[in-house]
Design a protein around this motif. Structure first.
Motif, PDB file in Angstrom:
ATOM      1  N   ARG A   1       0.818  -1.211   0.000  1.00 43.11           N
ATOM      2  CA  ARG A   1       0.000   0.000   0.000  1.00 43.11           C
ATOM      3  C   ARG A   1       0.851   1.260   0.000  1.00 43.11           C
ATOM      4  NH1 ARG A   1      -4.459  -1.262   4.535  1.00 43.11           N
ATOM      5  NH2 ARG A   1      -2.816  -2.635   5.264  1.00 43.11           N
ATOM      6  N   VAL A   2       2.008   1.196   0.631  1.00 42.77           N
ATOM      7  CA  VAL A   2       2.949   2.315   0.624  1.00 42.77           C
ATOM      8  C   VAL A   2       4.198   1.863  -0.118  1.00 42.77           C
ATOM      9  CG1 VAL A   2       4.280   3.918   2.027  1.00 42.77           C
ATOM     10  CG2 VAL A   2       2.051   3.127   2.831  1.00 42.77           C
ATOM     11  N   GLY A   3       4.640   2.656  -1.081  1.00 45.31           N
ATOM     12  CA  GLY A   3       5.760   2.238  -1.915  1.00 45.31           C
ATOM     13  C   GLY A   3       6.906   3.221  -1.897  1.00 45.31           C
ATOM     14  N   GLY A   4       8.007   2.825  -2.538  1.00 41.23           N
ATOM     15  CA  GLY A   4       9.202   3.651  -2.588  1.00 41.23           C
ATOM     16  C   GLY A   4       9.457   4.273  -3.944  1.00 41.23           C
ATOM     17  N   ASP A   5       8.598   4.008  -4.936  1.00 42.20           N
ATOM     18  CA  ASP A   5       8.748   4.653  -6.239  1.00 42.20           C
ATOM     19  C   ASP A   5       8.229   6.090  -6.175  1.00 42.20           C
ATOM     20  OD1 ASP A   5       9.817   2.395  -7.276  1.00 42.20           O
ATOM     21  OD2 ASP A   5       8.329   2.107  -8.848  1.00 42.20           O
ATOM     22  N   TYR A   6       8.814   6.931  -7.031  1.00 45.01           N
ATOM     23  CA  TYR A   6       8.467   8.349  -6.994  1.00 45.01           C
ATOM     24  C   TYR A   6       8.566   8.936  -8.387  1.00 45.01           C
ATOM     25  CZ  TYR A   6       9.701  13.333  -6.543  1.00 45.01           C
ATOM     26  OH  TYR A   6       9.773  14.686  -6.705  1.00 45.01           O
ATOM     27  N   TYR A   7       7.575   9.716  -8.745  1.00 46.53           N
ATOM     28  CA  TYR A   7       7.688  10.521  -9.959  1.00 46.53           C
ATOM     29  C   TYR A   7       6.982  11.845  -9.696  1.00 46.53           C
ATOM     30  CZ  TYR A   7       2.782   9.736 -11.313  1.00 46.53           C
ATOM     31  OH  TYR A   7       1.421   9.725 -11.350  1.00 46.53           O
ATOM     32  N   ASP A   8       7.361  12.855 -10.467  1.00 40.89           N
ATOM     33  CA  ASP A   8       6.778  14.165 -10.216  1.00 40.89           C
ATOM     34  C   ASP A   8       6.968  15.051 -11.438  1.00 40.89           C
ATOM     35  OD1 ASP A   8       5.443  16.109  -8.849  1.00 40.89           O
ATOM     36  OD2 ASP A   8       6.940  16.377  -7.278  1.00 40.89           O
TER      37      ASP A   8
ATOM     38  N   GLY B   1      10.246  20.501 -14.637  1.00 43.00           N
ATOM     39  CA  GLY B   1      11.051  19.375 -14.183  1.00 43.00           C
ATOM     40  C   GLY B   1      10.244  18.094 -14.238  1.00 43.00           C
ATOM     41  N   LEU B   2      10.844  17.057 -14.820  1.00 35.04           N
ATOM     42  CA  LEU B   2      10.237  15.726 -14.853  1.00 35.04           C
ATOM     43  C   LEU B   2      11.219  14.766 -14.183  1.00 35.04           C
ATOM     44  CD1 LEU B   2       9.530  17.251 -17.770  1.00 35.04           C
ATOM     45  CD2 LEU B   2       8.213  15.160 -18.084  1.00 35.04           C
ATOM     46  N   VAL B   3      10.765  14.089 -13.139  1.00 32.66           N
ATOM     47  CA  VAL B   3      11.679  13.280 -12.334  1.00 32.66           C
ATOM     48  C   VAL B   3      11.050  11.923 -12.030  1.00 32.66           C
ATOM     49  CG1 VAL B   3      10.801  14.288 -10.183  1.00 32.66           C
ATOM     50  CG2 VAL B   3      13.041  13.220 -10.205  1.00 32.66           C
ATOM     51  N   ILE B   4      11.905  10.927 -11.943  1.00 34.03           N
ATOM     52  CA  ILE B   4      11.487   9.606 -11.486  1.00 34.03           C
ATOM     53  C   ILE B   4      12.569   9.085 -10.550  1.00 34.03           C
ATOM     54  CG2 ILE B   4      12.544   8.325 -13.409  1.00 34.03           C
ATOM     55  CD1 ILE B   4      10.014   6.495 -13.298  1.00 34.03           C
ATOM     56  N   GLY B   5      12.168   8.413  -9.492  1.00 31.30           N
ATOM     57  CA  GLY B   5      13.119   7.894  -8.514  1.00 31.30           C
ATOM     58  C   GLY B   5      12.643   6.592  -7.919  1.00 31.30           C
ATOM     59  N   ASP B   6      13.566   5.909  -7.255  1.00 32.27           N
ATOM     60  CA  ASP B   6      13.265   4.612  -6.644  1.00 32.27           C
ATOM     61  C   ASP B   6      14.075   4.492  -5.362  1.00 32.27           C
ATOM     62  OD1 ASP B   6      12.665   2.035  -5.974  1.00 32.27           O
ATOM     63  OD2 ASP B   6      13.429   1.112  -7.796  1.00 32.27           O
TER      64      ASP B   6
END
Length: 461
Positions: free
Chosen positions: A240-247, A270-275
């Protein structure tokens, strides 16, 4: 040889002799029947209490009383382990109220001399240790019989029945009844612990749901309207809670004032994706913290490499203490020039579909994980996008997705699927749906993904 008729009293004596054993036997059977009914009623009452009471202490108050009644003893004592291994006299029943105080004091003295860890000895041995202490404290006139209380094969305490009657004997039936009451006690303790665990789980579920809702609100609810650009995105957490990120991050104060959705000027975005390495709540907390830090860095006007470098320095101490690291790809798109400026912190390089040549290349630069080294340096690079070009940002949850047999979807399959999607899909949203469908078909529709999956698709109109 003469014979004499029997004397009348002889007949009466014979009848009395014949009738008396029968009457006595009937009385004995009736008394045993009454005793059996009494025991059944007591055990039924105990079973009803076990089903009805929500408070463990209320139920435990009944145990010594029931053990005394079903065995016709003078009293009963219930001992339970404390968390530190000491023994505690939990409940005591003694019929003579004048003697009860002295009995309690003797039993408390006996238990205070013992400190055991559960399962440190077999039940027979540890029960014997308490037996010895009780004999010493109560004296030789008190007969005792005890049995261990076992919860999931773990010794949690003892139940004792006590009697001062020298004629009292520990028959097999009485021993079985004591063990039966002890088993009911064990069931009550286990039920209470299960109820406590269930309440904890319910609270944790509520907290996780709150965390998941907060995270859903922090991720973009919809893609912004950027001139000349079409966007689509999807994040599918493993938990339910994750560590992936985009913005999608506006790079100017004017864009912030327009609530981030409408591009009022041809300023860059800015376009960002993270893990975040790992899953669940810890990764989600770091992701949330990272989001706030990054948004602040973007407004300083640094290049993508400068933004990642500053972010790494700010986050280093927290990430080092948490033993977690972050991969991140940060880019800025300029609608006027169609130039995508970017820098990579060891994230999966985005794929760039060149519409003119029908080929795929990767957008990548050298750079370490965020949080690995406080002095890491990052590189800047640019890509000149053209009409019809498509760029896809993704996390390794898609390429590392595993089928039942253990095979991974892998990078090659992902690139092939992306190439197919760019040829036959008309919008970024269709590309996102196609790629997720391909991965889910590979791992099986009935299997849960073991890692967070995130896709962001950028297409030049």
């Amino acid at each position: 040889m003469s014979q004499f008729p029997p004397h009348p009293t002889d007949s009466n004596n014979s009848a009395t002799t014949d009738v008396t054993p029968v009457v006595a036997l009937k009385e004995l059977v009736a008394r045993l029947h009454r005793e059996q009914n009494k025991i059944q009623d007591l055990l039924s009452s105990l079973g009803f209490a076990l089903r009805s009471f929500n408070n463990l202490n209320q139920f435990l108050e009944l145990i010594p009383l029931m053990a005394t009644r079903v065995t016709d003893a003078e009293g009963s004592a219930l001992f339970l382990y404390k968390p530190n291994g000491q023994i505690r006299l939990e409940q005591l029943h003694w019929q003579d109220s004048q003697q009860r105080k002295n009995i309690r004091k003797a039993l408390e003295n006996a238990s205070s001399q013992i400190t055991l860890l559960p399962n440190s000895f077999p039940p027979a041995i540890s029960t014997g240790i308490l037996d010895d202490q009780m004999h010493r404290c109560l004296g030789p006139d008190v007969q005792i019989f005890g049995t261990a209380i076992l919860v999931k094969h773990t010794e949690r305490g003892w139940l004792y029945v006590l009697s001062r009657d020298p004629e009292y004997s520990w028959t097999e039936t009485r021993q079985k009844l004591v063990r039966l009451v002890a088993d009911q006690t064990a069931v009550a303790i286990e039920n209470d612990e299960l109820a406590v665990e269930l309440r904890k789980k319910e609270r944790l579920d509520q907290e996780l749901e709150i965390g998941a809702e907060i995270q859903r609100r922090l991720l973009p609810r919809q893609c912004p309207n950027i001139p000349g650009l079409s966007l689509a995105a999807r994040c599918k957490p493993a938990n339910r809670v994750g560590g992936d990120y985009y913005d999608f991050i506006p790079t100017s104060q004017n864009q912030l004032k327009s609530h981030l959705q409408e591009s009022t000027e041809n300023a860059s975005w800015g376009l960002v994706i993270g893990d975040v390495m790992g899953k669940g709540v810890p990764a989600g907390l770091i992701m949330t913290m990272l989001r706030g830090m990054l948004r602040g860095e973007v407004l300083h006007g640094n290049s993508p490499a400068g933004i990642l470098q500053n972010l790494n320095r700010v986050m280093y101490a927290d990430l080092e203490n948490s033993h977690r690291f972050v991969t991140m790809f940060y880019s800025e798109y300029d609608p006027q020039t169609r130039i995508l400026s970017y820098s990579n912190a060891a994230h999966n390089p985005p794929l760039w579909w060149h519409a003119a040549t029908k080929s795929v290349t990767r957008l990548d630069t050298l750079g370490m994980l965020i949080g690995l080294d406080a002095n890491s340096e990052y590189e800047d690079a640019q890509a000149q996008l053209e009409s019809g070009d498509t760029v896809i940002y993704y996390t390794d949850g898609l390429t590392e997705a595993a089928a039942a047999g253990g095979d991974r979807f892998d990078e090659d399959n992902f690139v092939t699927s992306f190439r197919t999607a760019c040829k036959y899909c008309n919008t970024p949203q269709e590309i996102v749906e196609y790629l997720f469908d391909q991965v889910e078909q590979f791992i099986g529709s009935d299997r849960q993904n073991t890692d967070d999956m995130t896709l962001v698709v950028l297409q030049i109109l």
